[in-house]
Scaffold this active site. Sequence first.
Site, PDB file in Angstrom:
ATOM      1  CE1 TYR A  88     -20.769 -34.401  26.697  1.00 30.89           C
ATOM      2  CE2 TYR A  88     -20.918 -36.726  27.262  1.00 30.89           C
ATOM      3  CZ  TYR A  88     -20.815 -35.403  27.640  1.00 30.89           C
ATOM      4  OH  TYR A  88     -20.759 -35.081  28.971  1.00 30.89           O
ATOM      5  CB  VAL A  89     -15.289 -36.538  24.598  1.00 31.10           C
ATOM      6  CG1 VAL A  89     -14.251 -36.994  25.601  1.00 31.10           C
ATOM      7  CG2 VAL A  89     -15.071 -37.222  23.251  1.00 31.10           C
ATOM      8  N   GLY A  95      -9.020 -34.342  26.344  1.00 32.97           N
ATOM      9  CA  GLY A  95      -7.567 -34.245  26.410  1.00 32.97           C
ATOM     10  C   GLY A  95      -6.871 -35.600  26.376  1.00 32.97           C
ATOM     11  N   GLY A  97      -7.353 -37.794  23.902  1.00 28.06           N
ATOM     12  CA  GLY A  97      -7.279 -38.245  22.519  1.00 28.06           C
ATOM     13  C   GLY A  97      -8.525 -38.988  22.075  1.00 28.06           C
ATOM     14  CG  ASN A 126     -19.148 -26.344  21.496  1.00 30.15           C
ATOM     15  OD1 ASN A 126     -18.130 -26.185  22.166  1.00 30.15           O
ATOM     16  ND2 ASN A 126     -19.791 -27.497  21.429  1.00 30.15           N
ATOM     17  CE1 TYR A 133     -15.598 -31.758  16.181  1.00 33.21           C
ATOM     18  CE2 TYR A 133     -16.995 -29.825  16.073  1.00 33.21           C
ATOM     19  CZ  TYR A 133     -16.772 -31.119  16.487  1.00 33.21           C
ATOM     20  OH  TYR A 133     -17.739 -31.763  17.216  1.00 33.21           O
TER      21      TYR A 133
END
Length: 162
Positions: A88-89, A95, A97, A126, A133
């Site tokens: 999770y980000v 964006g 990295g 998703n 990915y």
Amino acid sequence: MPHVHIRSAQRDDVALIIGFIRELADYEKLSDQVVADPAQMTEHLFGTRPFAEVLIGEVDGTAAGFALFFHNYSTFLGKPGIYLEDLYVRSSARGTGLGTALLGKLASLAIERGCGRLEWSVLDWNEPAIDFYRHLGAQPLDDWTMYRLAGSALHDLGQKSA
């Protein structure tokens, strides 16, 4: 360019990790399924027999994402692997990295630990994650279907063999 840093989680990161899990669950529309608590998470991540590990991703010194993973084993390869349970980000850090850095660190750990592969699952809807990915070179396993035994079905089967 933002500064991205990946570090191993420490015991005092448990509240942060649970916060990330809740944010991920919100994103995946699965908030009602999160029941993990700090004591349980502390025991399972940092107790006498840890079941999983966590990497914390930081952008400009602020925690902005995580990866929770554990080892599995491939009988065909005769090698361990790493299974990525959650990545999770935060949207504010996408964006930068950070996602690539988290997966890159996991790939590095897999190589360092003699693993034959790094695997994970993604929800079919998703598309942003799937595109991300695929951009990294990951391939979907269209010929495999994941099964899950949980809740009363798990309990019932376990009682039958006890």
